[in-house]
Design a protein around this motif. Structure first.
Motif, PDB file in Angstrom:
ATOM      1  N   SER A 100      -1.517  20.210 -31.734  1.00  0.00           N
ATOM      2  CA  SER A 100      -0.342  20.961 -32.197  1.00  0.00           C
ATOM      3  C   SER A 100      -0.262  22.353 -31.561  1.00  0.00           C
ATOM      4  O   SER A 100       0.822  22.912 -31.437  1.00  0.00           O
ATOM      5  N   LYS A 101      -1.387  22.888 -31.152  1.00  0.00           N
ATOM      6  CA  LYS A 101      -1.431  24.236 -30.550  1.00  0.00           C
ATOM      7  C   LYS A 101      -1.350  24.193 -29.029  1.00  0.00           C
ATOM      8  O   LYS A 101      -1.367  25.226 -28.369  1.00  0.00           O
ATOM      9  N   LYS A 102      -1.255  23.020 -28.462  1.00  0.00           N
ATOM     10  CA  LYS A 102      -1.313  22.852 -27.008  1.00  0.00           C
ATOM     11  C   LYS A 102      -0.318  23.748 -26.270  1.00  0.00           C
ATOM     12  O   LYS A 102      -0.684  24.452 -25.326  1.00  0.00           O
ATOM     13  N   GLU A 103       0.939  23.729 -26.676  1.00  0.00           N
ATOM     14  CA  GLU A 103       1.970  24.513 -25.986  1.00  0.00           C
ATOM     15  C   GLU A 103       1.699  26.015 -26.071  1.00  0.00           C
ATOM     16  O   GLU A 103       1.851  26.729 -25.087  1.00  0.00           O
ATOM     17  N   ILE A 119      -1.302  26.810 -23.823  1.00  0.00           N
ATOM     18  CA  ILE A 119      -0.916  26.772 -22.406  1.00  0.00           C
ATOM     19  C   ILE A 119      -0.155  28.041 -22.037  1.00  0.00           C
ATOM     20  O   ILE A 119      -0.434  28.670 -21.012  1.00  0.00           O
ATOM     21  N   SER A 120       0.779  28.429 -22.851  1.00  0.00           N
ATOM     22  CA  SER A 120       1.590  29.609 -22.582  1.00  0.00           C
ATOM     23  C   SER A 120       0.745  30.884 -22.540  1.00  0.00           C
ATOM     24  O   SER A 120       0.826  31.666 -21.592  1.00  0.00           O
TER      25      SER A 120
END
Length: 173
Positions: free
Chosen positions: A142-145, A148-149
């Motif tokens: 769920s925290k991937k984006e 990545i940012s």
């Protein structure tokens, strides 16, 4: 008198305990970044930059000091990158979650995931699926984006500074 001692204890020792916990939290994040393969990527990036720079600025007497500096400070530069990522993980995960994440990457399945996925057995794949289906695994997904940012921002800054420093050291000899 007891109230003064209690006051001193709470306001003088509590920050020390918090700093020690934060230090352990930071250490555990750095350990996680070592074991999950993240730092290998930055080691590779550093080495590739040095290869590129050597193609453009071959080692010579004129730039010997610059090359020496870059070679001797590789570890420091990588440690700096790792330190830049610590706050990102602190903002997105609890200390306990980081410990669980780090523990997974120290298992045989976690090591193979990073080093050679082709050697993963069905049991290893099952362990991987179990981890990513856990509460912590789902949180990572769920925290991937966000990760990545945020990591891209610090990575880009680190890479730019490293490139500019390398260029300055090697151009000016």
């Amino acid at each position: 008198m007891k109230q003064i001692k209690l006051f001193l204890y709470c306001f003088l020792l509590t920050p020390l305990v918090c700093m020690a916990q934060e230090s352990n939290f930071s250490k555990d994040i750095k350990d996680y970044l070592e074991h999950n393969g993240t730092m290998r990527q930055y080691e590779y990036a550093y080495d590739q930059l040095m290869i590129m720079m050597e193609g453009n600025y071959p080692k010579s007497e004129d730039n010997k000091q610059g090359w020496t500096y870059l070679e001797e400070n590789r570890g420091k530069a990588l440690e700096e990158m790792k330190s830049l990522m610590v706050p990102i993980y602190q903002e997105n995960f609890t200390h306990e979650e980081i410990k669980q994440m780090g523990a997974f990457y120290k298992t045989e399945a976690g090591v193979l995931l990073i080093t050679d996925r082709s050697k993963m057995t069905d049991i290893h794949k099952e362990e991987l699926n179990t981890f990513y289906n856990s509460v912590v695994g789902q949180k990572i997904i769920s925290k991937k984006e966000v990760l990545i940012s945020e990591i891209s921002k610090v990575s880009e800054s680190w890479s730019r500074q490293l490139y500019e420093t390398s260029l300055r050291l090697l151009q000016n000899g």
